[in-house]
Design an enzyme around this catalytic site. Structure first.
Site, PDB file in Angstrom:
ATOM      1  N   ALA A  69       0.857  -1.177   0.000  1.00 56.66           N
ATOM      2  CA  ALA A  69       0.000   0.000   0.000  1.00 56.66           C
ATOM      3  C   ALA A  69       0.899   1.234   0.000  1.00 56.66           C
ATOM      4  O   ALA A  69       2.040   1.175   0.466  1.00 56.66           O
ATOM      5  CB  ALA A  69      -0.892  -0.016   1.232  1.00 56.66           C
ATOM      6  N   GLY A 113       0.782  -5.014   1.044  1.00 55.57           N
ATOM      7  CA  GLY A 113      -0.428  -5.107   0.230  1.00 55.57           C
ATOM      8  C   GLY A 113      -0.172  -5.765  -1.123  1.00 55.57           C
ATOM      9  O   GLY A 113      -1.089  -6.324  -1.729  1.00 55.57           O
ATOM     10  N   GLU A 116      -0.389  -9.347  -0.444  1.00 55.90           N
ATOM     11  CA  GLU A 116      -1.803  -9.640  -0.164  1.00 55.90           C
ATOM     12  C   GLU A 116      -2.634  -9.635  -1.444  1.00 55.90           C
ATOM     13  O   GLU A 116      -3.535 -10.464  -1.621  1.00 55.90           O
ATOM     14  CB  GLU A 116      -2.339  -8.612   0.841  1.00 55.90           C
ATOM     15  N   GLU A 136       4.879  -4.976   7.238  1.00 53.46           N
ATOM     16  CA  GLU A 136       4.132  -3.890   7.889  1.00 53.46           C
ATOM     17  C   GLU A 136       4.602  -3.617   9.307  1.00 53.46           C
ATOM     18  O   GLU A 136       4.523  -2.487   9.791  1.00 53.46           O
ATOM     19  CB  GLU A 136       2.628  -4.208   7.898  1.00 53.46           C
TER      20      GLU A 136
HETATM   21  N1  CAA Z   1       4.654   3.159  -0.674  1.00 53.74           N
HETATM   22  C1  CAA Z   1       5.072   4.303  -1.239  1.00 53.74           C
HETATM   23  N2  CAA Z   1       6.211   4.419  -1.908  1.00 53.74           N
HETATM   24  C2  CAA Z   1       6.982   3.329  -2.023  1.00 53.74           C
HETATM   25  C3  CAA Z   1       6.619   2.091  -1.472  1.00 53.74           C
HETATM   26  C4  CAA Z   1       5.389   2.031  -0.776  1.00 53.74           C
HETATM   27  N3  CAA Z   1       4.928   0.888  -0.239  1.00 53.74           N
HETATM   28  N4  CAA Z   1       7.602   1.201  -1.722  1.00 53.74           N
HETATM   29  C5  CAA Z   1       8.524   1.840  -2.438  1.00 53.74           C
HETATM   30  N5  CAA Z   1       8.175   3.128  -2.615  1.00 53.74           N
HETATM   31  C6  CAA Z   1       8.878   4.157  -3.343  1.00 53.74           C
HETATM   32  C7  CAA Z   1      10.087   4.651  -2.538  1.00 53.74           C
HETATM   33  O1  CAA Z   1       9.694   5.622  -1.577  1.00 53.74           O
HETATM   34  C8  CAA Z   1      10.957   5.225  -3.630  1.00 53.74           C
HETATM   35  O2  CAA Z   1      10.449   6.482  -4.014  1.00 53.74           O
HETATM   36  P1  CAA Z   1      11.479   7.721  -4.339  1.00 53.74           P
HETATM   37  O3  CAA Z   1      12.269   7.236  -5.534  1.00 53.74           O
HETATM   38  O4  CAA Z   1      10.568   8.850  -4.641  1.00 53.74           O
HETATM   39  O5  CAA Z   1      12.326   7.884  -3.126  1.00 53.74           O
HETATM   40  C9  CAA Z   1      10.694   4.282  -4.821  1.00 53.74           C
HETATM   41  O6  CAA Z   1       9.453   3.608  -4.529  1.00 53.74           O
HETATM   42  C10 CAA Z   1      11.780   3.234  -4.984  1.00 53.74           C
HETATM   43  O7  CAA Z   1      11.941   2.571  -3.729  1.00 53.74           O
HETATM   44  P2  CAA Z   1      13.352   2.391  -3.014  1.00 53.74           P
HETATM   45  O8  CAA Z   1      14.276   3.495  -3.366  1.00 53.74           O
HETATM   46  O9  CAA Z   1      13.076   2.157  -1.552  1.00 53.74           O
HETATM   47  O10 CAA Z   1      13.831   1.040  -3.725  1.00 53.74           O
HETATM   48  P3  CAA Z   1      14.811  -0.082  -3.134  1.00 53.74           P
HETATM   49  O11 CAA Z   1      15.082  -1.009  -4.274  1.00 53.74           O
HETATM   50  O12 CAA Z   1      15.941   0.512  -2.391  1.00 53.74           O
HETATM   51  O13 CAA Z   1      13.907  -0.859  -2.026  1.00 53.74           O
HETATM   52  C11 CAA Z   1      11.902  -1.915  -1.216  1.00 53.74           C
HETATM   53  C12 CAA Z   1      12.778  -1.557  -2.436  1.00 53.74           C
HETATM   54  C13 CAA Z   1      12.667  -2.900  -0.308  1.00 53.74           C
HETATM   55  C14 CAA Z   1      10.654  -2.582  -1.754  1.00 53.74           C
HETATM   56  C15 CAA Z   1      11.571  -0.635  -0.408  1.00 53.74           C
HETATM   57  O14 CAA Z   1      11.069   0.337  -1.306  1.00 53.74           O
HETATM   58  C16 CAA Z   1      10.553  -0.841   0.663  1.00 53.74           C
HETATM   59  O15 CAA Z   1      10.865  -1.347   1.729  1.00 53.74           O
HETATM   60  N6  CAA Z   1       9.281  -0.425   0.400  1.00 53.74           N
HETATM   61  C17 CAA Z   1       8.217  -0.476   1.376  1.00 53.74           C
HETATM   62  C18 CAA Z   1       7.692  -1.883   1.530  1.00 53.74           C
HETATM   63  C19 CAA Z   1       6.600  -1.912   2.578  1.00 53.74           C
HETATM   64  O16 CAA Z   1       6.808  -1.557   3.720  1.00 53.74           O
HETATM   65  N7  CAA Z   1       5.381  -2.347   2.183  1.00 53.74           N
HETATM   66  C20 CAA Z   1       4.242  -2.405   3.059  1.00 53.74           C
HETATM   67  C21 CAA Z   1       3.417  -1.159   2.954  1.00 53.74           C
HETATM   68  S1  CAA Z   1       2.112  -1.065   4.153  1.00 53.74           S
HETATM   69  C22 CAA Z   1       0.872  -2.067   3.535  1.00 53.74           C
HETATM   70  O17 CAA Z   1       0.994  -2.616   2.471  1.00 53.74           O
HETATM   71  C23 CAA Z   1      -0.355  -2.173   4.398  1.00 53.74           C
HETATM   72  C24 CAA Z   1      -1.294  -3.248   3.988  1.00 53.74           C
HETATM   73  O18 CAA Z   1      -1.180  -4.359   4.395  1.00 53.74           O
HETATM   74  C25 CAA Z   1      -2.413  -2.939   3.112  1.00 53.74           C
END
Ligand code: CAA
Length: 262
Positions: A69, A113, A116, A136
């Site tokens: 998400a 998400g 999921e 999460e």
């Molecule tokens: N939401 C918003 N933006 C996201 C995102 C997310 N879930 N995941 C990645 N991005 C964005 C980053 O902020 C980044 O944006 P900028 O270039 O503007 O800085 C871009 O995508 C590229 O990401 P990274 O630079 O972080 O890429 P990476 O290769 O270094 O890492 C990753 C990749 C490990 C997937 C890392 O991006 C990450 O940890 N993302 C978050 C994953 C996460 O926590 N997901 C759960 C979300 S909560 C949820 O989903 C609730 C639910 O159950 C419904």
């Protein structure tokens, strides 16, 4: 229909086509915001109503099926925001109502998400670079789109607890070993494999396909609705905590979170 955050197309014989829906926010690793999920719901409903479509393939980019998400979009939500607006439920749950087979073709990250969403599909075909996870907990929340319910049903309690409590990722080989995905193929063969499966499915009768899907889901989902609702309310409630604010703000500002356990 026109979409901004997904791309749709159909392939196959005119009478029995495969609809391919590609999540298309590559710069954000296909982070799932409301607009994308609204568009996905509309596209799925349209294909479900189209008699020439027999099967749907949902996919992302090579780097990410979906990284979860959209954290930036929800970082400042309050409990009232998520509860009153039926956050996640209103649009995300539409995929569950699609009676035609839906295959997830997953390469790269399928996190939060994203994992999921893949699990909401009928089965997952993974590329060898796929990584699954429910991270999460690192944001001060828990999975909110069915992860705590579908993951244990798919892979058992031990693996699901490990994933939910540590937030670690599972690679494609482990995902296949524990039954989260049905097949793993080299990245450059992913769409061929998914299309092959979808065209095979398209070759069968629609009523039996729908009946098979319904029957397998009945086995899979016994008691699921209560579990998902319970999870959803806890997910919403966590937006009242300091740790949710800290976890998401830290992510947005690219720093380590300092959780207060409150
Ligand atoms: N939401 C918003 N933006 C996201 C995102 C997310 N879930 N995941 C990645 N991005 C964005 C980053 O902020 C980044 O944006 P900028 O270039 O503007 O800085 C871009 O995508 C590229 O990401 P990274 O630079 O972080 O890429 P990476 O290769 O270094 O890492 C990753 C990749 C490990 C997937 C890392 O991006 C990450 O940890 N993302 C978050 C994953 C996460 O926590 N997901 C759960 C979300 S909560 C949820 O989903 C609730 C639910 O159950 C419904």
């Amino acid at each position: 229909m026109t979409y901004e955050m997904i791309v749709t197309r159909t392939e196959g014989p005119d009478s029995r086509q495969v609809a391919i829906v590609t999540l298309n926010r590559p710069k954000q690793l296909n982070a799932l915001n409301d607009q994308l999920m609204d568009e996905l719901g509309r596209a799925l409903k349209a294909f479900a109503a189209d008699d020439s479509v027999g099967c749907i393939v949902l996919t992302g980019s090579e780097k990410a099926f979906a990284a979860g998400a959209d954290i930036g979009a929800m970082a400042n939500y309050s409990f009232a925001d998520v509860y009153n607006n039926d956050f996640i439920t209103r649009n995300w749950e539409q995929i569950r109502s699609i009676r035609k087979p839906v295959i997830a073709a997953v390469s790269g990250f399928a996190l939060g998400g994203g994992c999921e969403l893949a699990m909401m599909c009928d089965f997952i075909i993974a590329a060898d670079n796929a990584k699954f996870g429910q991270p999460e907990i690192k944001l001060g929340i828990i999975p909110g789109a069915g992860g705590t319910q579908r993951l244990p049903r798919a892979v058992g309690k031990a693996k699901a607890m490990d994933m939910a409590l540590t937030g670690r990722m599972m690679d494609a080989a482990e995902a296949e070993r524990v039954g989260l995905v049905s097949r793993v193929v080299p990245l450059d063969k992913l769409m061929d494999e998914a299309m092959g499966a979808a065209l095979t499915i398209c070759s069968y009768g629609q009523p039996s396909l729908m009946a098979a899907k319904e029957a397998v889901n009945r086995a899979f989902e016994g008691g699921l609705s209560d579990g998902v609702m319970f999870e959803r309310r806890l997910f919403h409630a966590l937006f009242a905590t300091q740790d949710q604010k800290e976890g998401m703000e830290a992510f947005v500002n690219k720093r380590k979170p300092a959780f207060k356990h409150r």
